[in-house]
Structure formats: structure tokens, C-alpha cells
Design a protein around this motif. Structure first.
Motif, PDB file in Angstrom:
ATOM      1  N   MET A   1     -14.933 -25.510  46.921  1.00 21.74           N
ATOM      2  CA  MET A   1     -14.946 -26.433  45.802  1.00 21.74           C
ATOM      3  C   MET A   1     -15.819 -25.842  44.701  1.00 21.74           C
ATOM      4  SD  MET A   1     -16.072 -30.414  46.018  1.00 21.74           S
ATOM      5  CE  MET A   1     -15.147 -30.646  47.526  1.00 21.74           C
ATOM      6  N   LYS A   2     -15.201 -25.383  43.620  1.00 24.91           N
ATOM      7  CA  LYS A   2     -15.900 -24.694  42.551  1.00 24.91           C
ATOM      8  C   LYS A   2     -16.381 -25.690  41.511  1.00 24.91           C
ATOM      9  CE  LYS A   2     -16.678 -20.305  41.326  1.00 24.91           C
ATOM     10  NZ  LYS A   2     -17.427 -19.402  42.176  1.00 24.91           N
ATOM     11  N   ASP A   3     -17.687 -25.645  41.210  1.00 23.56           N
ATOM     12  CA  ASP A   3     -18.255 -26.541  40.219  1.00 23.56           C
ATOM     13  C   ASP A   3     -18.561 -25.782  38.945  1.00 23.56           C
ATOM     14  OD1 ASP A   3     -18.240 -28.705  41.884  1.00 23.56           O
ATOM     15  OD2 ASP A   3     -20.301 -28.449  42.557  1.00 23.56           O
ATOM     16  N   SER A   4     -18.498 -26.480  37.812  1.00 25.19           N
ATOM     17  CA  SER A   4     -18.969 -25.904  36.558  1.00 25.19           C
ATOM     18  C   SER A   4     -20.490 -25.885  36.614  1.00 25.19           C
ATOM     19  CB  SER A   4     -18.505 -26.753  35.377  1.00 25.19           C
ATOM     20  OG  SER A   4     -19.215 -27.973  35.371  1.00 25.19           O
ATOM     21  N   PRO A   5     -21.153 -25.003  35.823  1.00 23.72           N
ATOM     22  CA  PRO A   5     -22.623 -24.971  35.836  1.00 23.72           C
ATOM     23  C   PRO A   5     -23.250 -26.333  35.517  1.00 23.72           C
ATOM     24  CG  PRO A   5     -21.759 -23.052  34.681  1.00 23.72           C
ATOM     25  CD  PRO A   5     -20.581 -23.948  34.978  1.00 23.72           C
ATOM     26  N   THR A   6     -22.651 -27.064  34.573  1.00 21.75           N
ATOM     27  CA  THR A   6     -23.189 -28.380  34.200  1.00 21.75           C
ATOM     28  C   THR A   6     -23.084 -29.354  35.374  1.00 21.75           C
ATOM     29  OG1 THR A   6     -22.553 -28.052  31.900  1.00 21.75           O
ATOM     30  CG2 THR A   6     -22.981 -30.309  32.579  1.00 21.75           C
ATOM     31  N   LYS A   7     -21.936 -29.365  36.014  1.00 24.75           N
ATOM     32  CA  LYS A   7     -21.714 -30.262  37.153  1.00 24.75           C
ATOM     33  C   LYS A   7     -22.712 -29.960  38.274  1.00 24.75           C
ATOM     34  CE  LYS A   7     -17.597 -32.199  39.326  1.00 24.75           C
ATOM     35  NZ  LYS A   7     -16.175 -32.032  39.565  1.00 24.75           N
ATOM     36  N   ARG A   8     -22.907 -28.665  38.519  1.00 27.00           N
ATOM     37  CA  ARG A   8     -23.831 -28.239  39.563  1.00 27.00           C
ATOM     38  C   ARG A   8     -25.263 -28.677  39.233  1.00 27.00           C
ATOM     39  NH1 ARG A   8     -21.578 -23.576  40.138  1.00 27.00           N
ATOM     40  NH2 ARG A   8     -22.932 -22.442  38.726  1.00 27.00           N
ATOM     41  N   LYS A   9     -25.655 -28.514  37.969  1.00 22.54           N
ATOM     42  CA  LYS A   9     -26.996 -28.926  37.536  1.00 22.54           C
ATOM     43  C   LYS A   9     -27.215 -30.422  37.738  1.00 22.54           C
ATOM     44  CE  LYS A   9     -27.535 -27.556  33.261  1.00 22.54           C
ATOM     45  NZ  LYS A   9     -28.181 -27.300  31.940  1.00 22.54           N
ATOM     46  N   VAL A  10     -26.201 -31.202  37.425  1.00 26.85           N
ATOM     47  CA  VAL A  10     -26.299 -32.657  37.572  1.00 26.85           C
ATOM     48  C   VAL A  10     -26.452 -33.032  39.050  1.00 26.85           C
ATOM     49  CG1 VAL A  10     -25.061 -34.840  37.311  1.00 26.85           C
ATOM     50  CG2 VAL A  10     -25.057 -33.189  35.434  1.00 26.85           C
ATOM     51  N   VAL A  11     -25.662 -32.408  39.919  1.00 34.57           N
ATOM     52  CA  VAL A  11     -25.733 -32.704  41.361  1.00 34.57           C
ATOM     53  C   VAL A  11     -27.106 -32.321  41.908  1.00 34.57           C
ATOM     54  CG1 VAL A  11     -24.818 -32.093  43.639  1.00 34.57           C
ATOM     55  CG2 VAL A  11     -23.244 -32.547  41.751  1.00 34.57           C
ATOM     56  N   GLU A  12     -27.627 -31.165  41.502  1.00 33.88           N
ATOM     57  CA  GLU A  12     -28.948 -30.720  41.964  1.00 33.88           C
ATOM     58  C   GLU A  12     -30.042 -31.677  41.492  1.00 33.88           C
ATOM     59  OE1 GLU A  12     -29.251 -26.687  40.593  1.00 33.88           O
ATOM     60  OE2 GLU A  12     -27.833 -25.941  42.102  1.00 33.88           O
ATOM     61  N   ALA A  13     -29.955 -32.097  40.236  1.00 31.82           N
ATOM     62  CA  ALA A  13     -30.943 -33.031  39.687  1.00 31.82           C
ATOM     63  C   ALA A  13     -30.869 -34.370  40.425  1.00 31.82           C
ATOM     64  CB  ALA A  13     -30.707 -33.230  38.191  1.00 31.82           C
ATOM     65  N   ALA A  14     -29.658 -34.859  40.654  1.00 32.89           N
ATOM     66  CA  ALA A  14     -29.480 -36.138  41.350  1.00 32.89           C
ATOM     67  C   ALA A  14     -30.002 -36.052  42.777  1.00 32.89           C
ATOM     68  CB  ALA A  14     -28.002 -36.526  41.352  1.00 32.89           C
ATOM     69  N   SER A  15     -29.720 -34.947  43.472  1.00 32.77           N
ATOM     70  CA  SER A  15     -30.190 -34.774  44.860  1.00 32.77           C
ATOM     71  C   SER A  15     -31.706 -34.847  44.917  1.00 32.77           C
ATOM     72  CB  SER A  15     -29.721 -33.425  45.415  1.00 32.77           C
ATOM     73  OG  SER A  15     -28.320 -33.355  45.434  1.00 32.77           O
ATOM     74  N   SER A  16     -32.351 -34.181  43.977  1.00 30.70           N
ATOM     75  CA  SER A  16     -33.812 -34.162  43.930  1.00 30.70           C
ATOM     76  C   SER A  16     -34.373 -35.559  43.665  1.00 30.70           C
ATOM     77  CB  SER A  16     -34.267 -33.193  42.832  1.00 30.70           C
ATOM     78  OG  SER A  16     -35.651 -33.240  42.669  1.00 30.70           O
ATOM     79  N   LEU A  17     -33.771 -36.274  42.729  1.00 29.54           N
ATOM     80  CA  LEU A  17     -34.266 -37.610  42.368  1.00 29.54           C
ATOM     81  C   LEU A  17     -33.955 -38.659  43.438  1.00 29.54           C
ATOM     82  CD1 LEU A  17     -33.413 -37.508  38.578  1.00 29.54           C
ATOM     83  CD2 LEU A  17     -35.710 -37.648  39.558  1.00 29.54           C
ATOM     84  N   PHE A  18     -32.770 -38.572  44.043  1.00 32.74           N
ATOM     85  CA  PHE A  18     -32.437 -39.507  45.128  1.00 32.74           C
ATOM     86  C   PHE A  18     -33.422 -39.316  46.288  1.00 32.74           C
ATOM     87  CE2 PHE A  18     -27.623 -39.529  43.904  1.00 32.74           C
ATOM     88  CZ  PHE A  18     -27.905 -40.361  42.840  1.00 32.74           C
ATOM     89  N   TYR A  19     -33.776 -38.066  46.543  1.00 38.68           N
ATOM     90  CA  TYR A  19     -34.726 -37.720  47.608  1.00 38.68           C
ATOM     91  C   TYR A  19     -36.109 -38.310  47.290  1.00 38.68           C
ATOM     92  CZ  TYR A  19     -38.087 -34.537  49.915  1.00 38.68           C
ATOM     93  OH  TYR A  19     -39.138 -34.014  50.617  1.00 38.68           O
ATOM     94  N   GLN A  20     -36.542 -38.175  46.024  1.00 39.74           N
ATOM     95  CA  GLN A  20     -37.877 -38.622  45.639  1.00 39.74           C
ATOM     96  C   GLN A  20     -37.967 -40.132  45.429  1.00 39.74           C
ATOM     97  OE1 GLN A  20     -39.029 -36.399  42.107  1.00 39.74           O
ATOM     98  NE2 GLN A  20     -38.329 -34.498  43.027  1.00 39.74           N
ATOM     99  N   LYS A  21     -36.966 -40.697  44.759  1.00 33.78           N
ATOM    100  CA  LYS A  21     -37.069 -42.090  44.306  1.00 33.78           C
ATOM    101  C   LYS A  21     -36.054 -43.032  44.937  1.00 33.78           C
ATOM    102  CE  LYS A  21     -37.635 -42.342  39.772  1.00 33.78           C
ATOM    103  NZ  LYS A  21     -37.434 -42.103  38.314  1.00 33.78           N
ATOM    104  N   GLY A  22     -35.131 -42.481  45.725  1.00 39.72           N
ATOM    105  CA  GLY A  22     -34.056 -43.295  46.286  1.00 39.72           C
ATOM    106  C   GLY A  22     -32.940 -43.487  45.277  1.00 39.72           C
TER     107      GLY A  22
END
Length: 202
Positions: A1-22
Motif C-alpha cells: 500500500m503506497k502512501d504519498s509523503p503527505t499521507k504518511r506524515k499525517v499517519v505518523e503524526a496521528a500515531s504519535s498523538l493517539f499514543y500520547q493523548k488517546g
């Protein structure tokens, strides 16, 4: 599943924030700011925060299942014991390389969170099937079978060991710093599970 750089950045940011803040403690604006993108990008790619969560969790499990299925195929000539040990190594390696999302998902599952559980029920069934078959192939010919130990309880213990570092990550996180240290943790933790397998099957 190939992501665009923007899409990948958003997923990485969301993963980090969901981990920290729920999930509920994280806003779309928080994600956009961390990813350095416009809020509209999240709507464009994911139709909002719920869609982003579904995408991130689905991608996580699809990659995970593809890796463990490939591991079993590649180890076709190995003994059941060797297959299971390789499978365990790949599982811990994958979960650790996606540490924040792994911790978030397992935390939500441990609390029986409906919004995650409903999303991953099919993936979990497939994971249970793969791990259960690999484990049964090892235990059925061992002394554990002769001693009439309950295979189901042993399988439950194994599954517990596979998720413990990601549910109780505060227990070890302060001792692990940097990529090498994380790699060492994976190696040592996998060895511990391998020793447990050797013990119950001797």
C-alpha cells in the motif's frame, strides 16, 4: 500500500498523538499541526479523524498479517519449533518498529474499546488462527501434551507475552534509548519467549 509523503506524515503524526493523548484527546488540528499540513488535507485523504484512525489501524494489521504469513511460507522446510520461533521474532520486530501505534492499539484493546475492537475483529481472528496453528504444531508432539497441560492456557500465555511490552510499555521504556537499544530489547525479549517455548516443550 503506497502512501504519498503527505499521507504518511499525517499517519505518523496521528500515531504519535493517539499514543500520547488517546484518540478522544487528540483533535484534527493537533494532527495537522504536528504533521505540518493543512486541516483540509486530513479531510481530503481520510474524511476526518475517525477515517484516519481506521486507515492507520487497517494498514497496521494488513502489513502485520502479510509479514507473518510470508514468514511461515519462507520457513516451509523448518521444524514446527523453528517456524514458531521465527514467527515470534517477526511479530515482536514488527510491533516494535511501529511502537506508538502498537501501544495505542493494544491499550485500547485491553480496555475493550469498542471503536478499535470493531475495526480489528477480522484481523484479530486471522492473527489468532495463524499463531494458534503454529503453536499447536509445536505443543502437540511435546511432553507438555503427555503431562496433560492445557494447551489453551499455554497459548493464552504466549499471546500475553506477545502483547505485554506494548500494554506495559512504561515498565521498560525508560531503560531503552536509541535504535540500538530498541534492537537489543527486541533480541532479548524474543530470546526470553524462545526459552519459555523450550521449557514447555521439553
Amino acid at each position: 500500500m503506497k502512501d504519498s509523503p503527505t499521507k504518511r506524515k499525517v499517519v505518523e503524526a496521528a500515531s504519535s498523538l493517539f499514543y500520547q493523548k488517546g484518540f478522544h484527546g487528540t483533535s484534527v488540528r493537533d494532527i495537522a499541526e504536528k504533521a505540518s499540513v493543512n486541516v483540509s488535507s486530513i479531510s481530503y485523504y481520510f474524511k476526518g479523524k475517525q477515517g484516519l484512525l481506521e486507515y492507520a489501524v487497517s494498514r497496521y494489521y494488513e502489513e502485520y498479517l502479510a509479514i507473518i504469513e510470508a514468514t511461515l511460507e519462507e520457513s516451509g522446510d523448518d521444524t514446527p519449533n523453528e517456524k514458531l520461533k521465527k514467527l515470534i521474532h517477526k511479530i515482536i520486530q514488527y510491533k516494535h518498529s511501529n511502537l506508538q501505534l502498537s501501544c495505542f492499539i493494544h491499550r485500547e484493546l485491553s480496555m475493550d474499546s469498542v471503536f478499535v475492537r470493531e475495526m480489528v475483529v477480522t484481523y484479530l481472528a486471522k492473527e489468532n488462527f495463524i499463531i494458534g496453528n503454529a503453536f499447536s504444531a509445536v505443543v502437540k508432539g511435546s511432553n507438555a501434551d503427555k503431562q496433560k497441560l492445557d494447551r489453551q492456557f499455554l497459548l493464552m500465555q504466549l499471546k500475553g507475552m506477545l502483547v505485554t511490552p506494548y500494554v506495559l510499555h512504561n515498565e521498560w521504556r525508560s531503560q531503552v534509548v536509541g535504535d540500538y537499544s530498541h534492537s537489543l530489547f527486541v533480541t532479548k525479549y524474543v530470546q526470553t519467549i524462545h526459552q519459555w517455548i523450550d521449557y514447555i516443550t521439553r
